[in-house]
Design an enzyme around this catalytic site. Structure first.
Site, PDB file in Angstrom:
ATOM      1  N   HIS A  17       8.768   4.871  -0.576  1.00 39.80           N
ATOM      2  CA  HIS A  17       9.012   4.858   0.876  1.00 39.80           C
ATOM      3  C   HIS A  17      10.510   4.675   1.164  1.00 39.80           C
ATOM      4  O   HIS A  17      11.077   5.370   1.997  1.00 39.80           O
ATOM      5  CB  HIS A  17       8.281   3.687   1.538  1.00 39.80           C
ATOM      6  CG  HIS A  17       6.787   3.745   1.500  1.00 39.80           C
ATOM      7  ND1 HIS A  17       6.009   2.658   1.193  1.00 39.80           N
ATOM      8  CD2 HIS A  17       5.914   4.755   1.769  1.00 39.80           C
ATOM      9  CE1 HIS A  17       4.729   2.989   1.272  1.00 39.80           C
ATOM     10  NE2 HIS A  17       4.641   4.255   1.597  1.00 39.80           N
ATOM     11  N   ARG A  91       4.282  13.505  -2.487  1.00 35.48           N
ATOM     12  CA  ARG A  91       4.446  13.169  -3.902  1.00 35.48           C
ATOM     13  C   ARG A  91       3.999  14.305  -4.790  1.00 35.48           C
ATOM     14  O   ARG A  91       4.616  14.618  -5.802  1.00 35.48           O
ATOM     15  CB  ARG A  91       3.629  11.918  -4.254  1.00 35.48           C
ATOM     16  CG  ARG A  91       4.211  10.647  -3.717  1.00 35.48           C
ATOM     17  CD  ARG A  91       3.233   9.539  -3.812  1.00 35.48           C
ATOM     18  NE  ARG A  91       2.040   9.837  -3.032  1.00 35.48           N
ATOM     19  CZ  ARG A  91       1.140   8.941  -2.644  1.00 35.48           C
ATOM     20  NH1 ARG A  91       1.275   7.685  -2.999  1.00 35.48           N
ATOM     21  NH2 ARG A  91       0.106   9.294  -1.922  1.00 35.48           N
ATOM     22  N   SER A 129       1.017   2.558  -2.509  1.00 36.64           N
ATOM     23  CA  SER A 129       0.760   1.172  -2.108  1.00 36.64           C
ATOM     24  C   SER A 129      -0.588   0.706  -2.643  1.00 36.64           C
ATOM     25  O   SER A 129      -0.739  -0.450  -3.058  1.00 36.64           O
ATOM     26  CB  SER A 129       0.777   1.042  -0.584  1.00 36.64           C
ATOM     27  OG  SER A 129       2.054   1.338  -0.085  1.00 36.64           O
TER      28      SER A 129
END
Ligand code: PNS
Length: 163
Positions: A17, A91, A129
């Site tokens: 991030h 990603r 995350s």
């Protein structure tokens, strides 16, 4: 003057991030990192205040970046804050399908806002995350994957690394 919004759950913020934030901040005049506050479905590990506090610590020193909270539709937040661009990180191809769907819906709801995708840096392309929370809870050291602000909160929640 181009104002962009980088939205997400940021539960918690990780280095992927932060990389997208820093690179986007070099492109746009003003970048608002917008943290979703979902009152209806509070499924996050960290509450909105903790996620915002982490973010504020991590973006300290980036003059054209600010943290904000949003509820409801992202395109409505963009309209209210005068943002013309939504930034999302990609990603891998697996991210693309869901992101494409959301980008089309957002454009249909507000054609004045463009979604731009930023390729995540190769070194962070495996970081999420969800996985960070999973391995931190099981005792892994995630200090290479998250900024100090996130690491401190993860350790407060799960204790120091055990492996
Ligand atoms: O970090 P995440 O969980 O991938 O972020 C998803 C987020 C917050 C960007 C997305 O869920 C969102 O924008 N939610 C607000 C509601 C909305 O506007 N949805 C888009 C239309 S389908």
């Amino acid at each position: 003057m181009i104002r962009a919004v980088y939205p997400g759950s940021f539960d918690p913020l990780h280095n992927g991030h932060l990389d997208v934030i820093k690179r986007s901040a070099r492109i746009f005049d003003q970048l608002t990192v917008a943290v979703l506050h979902n009152r209806q479905k509070p499924t996050t590990l960290f509450d909105i205040e903790e996620r915002l506090a982490i973010l504020r610590e991590a973006i300290d020193g980036l003059p054209n970046v600010e943290a904000a909270m949003f509820e409801g539709l992202l395109v409505e937040f963009c309209r209210q804050s005068g943002a013309r661009v939504i930034v999302r990180g990609l990603r891998a191809i697996s991210d693309y399908e869901a992101e494409l769907q959301v980008a089309h819906l957002n454009r249909q709801m507000n054609p004045a806002v463009e979604t731009l995708f930023v390729m995540t840096a190769t070194r962070w392309s495996f970081v999420s995350s969800t996985r960070i929370k999973e391995i931190a809870q099981l005792g892994a050291n995630v200090d290479k994957l998250v900024p100090k602000a996130s690491l401190d909160r993860l350790e407060a929640r799960f204790g120091p690394p055990r492996v």
